[in-house]
Design a protein around this motif. Structure first.
Motif, short mmCIF file in Angstrom:
data_model
loop_
_atom_site.label_atom_id
_atom_site.label_comp_id
_atom_site.label_asym_id
_atom_site.label_seq_id
_atom_site.Cartn_x
_atom_site.Cartn_y
_atom_site.Cartn_z
N THR A 62 0.84 -1.21 0.00
CA THR A 62 0.00 0.00 0.00
C THR A 62 0.86 1.25 0.00
O THR A 62 0.62 2.19 -0.78
N TYR A 63 1.89 1.27 0.83
CA TYR A 63 2.81 2.42 0.87
C TYR A 63 3.47 2.62 -0.50
O TYR A 63 3.49 3.74 -1.04
N LYS A 65 2.54 1.59 -3.47
CA LYS A 65 1.58 1.96 -4.52
C LYS A 65 1.14 3.42 -4.36
O LYS A 65 0.84 4.09 -5.36
N ASN A 66 1.12 3.93 -3.14
CA ASN A 66 0.85 5.35 -2.93
C ASN A 66 1.96 6.21 -3.54
O ASN A 66 1.71 7.23 -4.18
N VAL A 67 3.19 5.78 -3.34
CA VAL A 67 4.35 6.55 -3.80
C VAL A 67 4.49 6.48 -5.32
O VAL A 67 4.84 7.46 -5.98
N GLY A 69 2.06 5.77 -7.61
CA GLY A 69 0.68 5.64 -8.07
C GLY A 69 0.48 5.56 -9.56
O GLY A 69 -0.30 4.72 -10.03
N THR A 75 3.46 -0.82 -10.06
CA THR A 75 2.42 -1.16 -9.08
C THR A 75 1.80 -2.53 -9.36
O THR A 75 1.40 -3.23 -8.43
N LEU A 120 1.01 5.11 5.85
CA LEU A 120 0.20 4.76 4.69
C LEU A 120 -0.56 5.94 4.09
O LEU A 120 -1.25 5.79 3.08
N ASP A 121 -0.43 7.12 4.70
CA ASP A 121 -1.15 8.28 4.19
C ASP A 121 -0.26 9.20 3.36
O ASP A 121 -0.65 10.30 3.00
N THR A 123 2.13 10.24 -0.07
CA THR A 123 2.14 10.05 -1.52
C THR A 123 3.53 10.32 -2.11
O THR A 123 3.70 10.24 -3.33
N THR A 124 4.48 10.65 -1.25
CA THR A 124 5.86 10.84 -1.69
C THR A 124 6.76 9.96 -0.83
O THR A 124 6.45 9.66 0.32
N SER A 125 7.89 9.58 -1.39
CA SER A 125 8.80 8.68 -0.70
C SER A 125 9.48 9.37 0.48
O SER A 125 9.89 10.53 0.38
#
Length: 292
Positions: A62-63, A65-67, A69, A75, A120-121, A123-125
């Motif tokens: 999840t982490y 795939k957020n980064v 996306g 992904t 998990l919230d 969107t950047t590494s």
């Protein structure tokens, strides 16, 4: 740890270990060969902790795939990676419950995930760049491939030896997965060799962070125990460092250097291997004297 660190000219290329089995399942494990008399109680503690970390693979996915996306190629690959990680946890957890019938894997896993949370919230590494994130993932897979190789060689119990051999091979493939995608991202983000090495060394230093310490606590601490990071990080490190032999470290150093774009088999490998072997031996012995 014993035995000399061999010269660079004697090293072999990174390749899958003998007996490698791609896309194995729990049914491929020879569970009937389990021999309780050969269970090492110290290795059992490590296996319990490792089972929890591995089984948390979907959270790590999840982490990532957020980064990443919008990177569909990556992904999609991560979904398969996560399934294999979770299966590692299932195999290790099943073995641990066979070795210790009082161990409840589901209860320990809930305790671990209740107490240790991934970011998990975002969107950047957390590494600053996606190439840096993939470099850090290469380091993680380097560590796990080396670690399960070391556990395989240390284990006398045949089922654990088989499980660790399968997992070590998986983790080497995972390293190659992240390395391949890192090369793609390096074409967009120009992260140099020493920048990659800096990230790699920083990620290695995090090996005694809360994740493994809390996993060891959740898996092994008696009911009612209070988590103290230094105590459980030390207990984990003493046992984990003790299973490594110079050859495991040497191969791990080669993988780190390769990911950084540096010579994987030269003098730098020799120097870093000797440094790492010496540190791990010293740290394990020091923690043992302290009663960790």
């Amino acid at each position: 740890m014993s035995g000399p660190v061999g010269p660079a000219t004697q090293r072999t290329a990174l390749r899958l270990p003998a007996g490698f089995m791609k896309n194995w399942t729990l049914d491929d494990i020879a569970w009937d060969a389990f021999d309780r008399s050969k269970v090492d109680p110290e290795l059992l503690k490590l296996v319990k902790a490792a089972a929890l970390v591995e089984h948390n693979g979907y959270e790590y996915a999840t982490y990532l795939k957020n980064v990443f996306g919008e990177d569909a190629e990556f992904t999609t690959a991560i979904d398969g990676w996560a399934r294999e990680e979770v299966q590692h946890g299932e195999a290790l957890g099943r073995w641990a419950m066979m070795a210790d019938p009082t161990f409840n894997f589901d209860t320990a896993f809930k305790k671990f995930t209740d107490g240790y949370k991934l970011p998990l919230d975002v969107t950047t590494s957390v590494r600053g760049t996606r190439a840096g994130e993939l470099m850090a993932r290469c380091i993680v897979e380097t560590g796990t491939s080396s670690y399960y190789s070391a556990l395989r060689d240390a284990a006398g119990e045949p089922v654990l030896k088989q499980i660790c051999a399968y997992i070590a091979a998986d983790e080497l493939r995972h390293y190659k997965l992240f390395y391949t995608h890192m090369r793609r991202w390096l074409e967009r983000e120009h992260l140099g060799k020493w920048g990659r090495l800096r990230i790699g060394l920083a990620r290695i230093q995090e090996s005694e962070d809360d994740e493994l310490a809390y996993a060891y606590f959740a898996a092994n601490a008696p009911a009612g125990a209070v988590y103290e990071r230094s105590v459980y990080a030390g207990a984990y490190a003493r046992r984990a460092y003790a299973v490594y032999r110079p050859g495991h470290v040497q191969r791990g150093v080669a993988m780190v250097l390769k990911a950084a774009g540096l010579d994987a088999t030269g003098r730098l490998n020799d120097w870093l291997t000797r440094l790492a072997v010496g540190f791990m031996r010293w740290r394990s012995q020091r923690l043992a004297r302290a009663g960790a």
